[in-house]
Design a protein around this motif. Structure first.
Motif, mmCIF file in Angstrom:
data_model
loop_
_atom_site.group_PDB
_atom_site.id
_atom_site.type_symbol
_atom_site.label_atom_id
_atom_site.label_comp_id
_atom_site.label_asym_id
_atom_site.label_seq_id
_atom_site.Cartn_x
_atom_site.Cartn_y
_atom_site.Cartn_z
ATOM 1 N N ARG A 1 40.023 35.479 48.832
ATOM 2 C CA ARG A 1 39.962 35.400 47.367
ATOM 3 C C ARG A 1 38.920 36.367 46.811
ATOM 4 O O ARG A 1 39.139 37.010 45.784
ATOM 5 C CB ARG A 1 39.650 33.975 46.918
ATOM 6 N N GLU A 2 37.779 36.472 47.489
ATOM 7 C CA GLU A 2 36.727 37.384 47.041
ATOM 8 C C GLU A 2 37.188 38.840 47.114
ATOM 9 O O GLU A 2 36.948 39.625 46.191
ATOM 10 C CB GLU A 2 35.463 37.192 47.872
ATOM 11 N N ARG B 1 40.970 43.440 42.121
ATOM 12 C CA ARG B 1 41.396 43.342 40.726
ATOM 13 C C ARG B 1 40.371 43.993 39.796
ATOM 14 O O ARG B 1 40.725 44.696 38.858
ATOM 15 C CB ARG B 1 41.613 41.882 40.332
ATOM 16 N N GLU B 2 39.088 43.740 40.061
ATOM 17 C CA GLU B 2 38.031 44.310 39.236
ATOM 18 C C GLU B 2 38.020 45.838 39.345
ATOM 19 O O GLU B 2 37.872 46.533 38.348
ATOM 20 C CB GLU B 2 36.671 43.736 39.640
ATOM 21 N N ASN C 1 41.596 51.436 35.462
ATOM 22 C CA ASN C 1 42.496 51.516 34.305
ATOM 23 C C ASN C 1 41.713 51.815 33.031
ATOM 24 O O ASN C 1 42.142 52.610 32.202
ATOM 25 C CB ASN C 1 43.296 50.229 34.137
ATOM 26 N N GLU C 2 40.556 51.159 32.874
ATOM 27 C CA GLU C 2 39.734 51.411 31.693
ATOM 28 C C GLU C 2 39.257 52.863 31.664
ATOM 29 O O GLU C 2 39.266 53.506 30.619
ATOM 30 C CB GLU C 2 38.542 50.454 31.662
#
Length: 82
Positions: free
Chosen positions: A48-49, A55-56, A62-63
């Motif tokens: 999960r980490e 994802r981050e 993307n930003e």
């Protein structure tokens, strides 16, 4: 191969349980189960980490891409003195 060749029934489960008791003893089996469960929980937590970090990283990429695109589409005249 046939799917039934690998089917595990109640007799096979009893045999495996009996062998486990012979090998580890009746008092060690709950400890082994607990250790295996804890290992699985730690593995899932780690996964999960890693997924959250991915994802981050994608979000930041993307930003940055959007910022780069905005700068390209709306250039400012910073070099007007040149």
């Amino acid at each position: 191969m046939h799917a039934l060749a690998f089917a595990v029934g109640p007799q096979e489960l009893l045999l495996v349980l009996g062998l486990a008791i012979l090998l580890f003893g009746a008092t060690k089996i709950p400890q082994l189960g607990s250790s295996i469960g804890q290992g699985i929980r730690n593995f899932r937590r780690g996964m999960r980490e890693v997924e959250a970090e991915e994802r981050e990283a994608k979000k930041l990429a993307n930003e940055k891409q959007q910022d780069d695109n905005a700068a390209f589409l709306n250039p400012t005249d910073n070099n007007s003195n040149v």
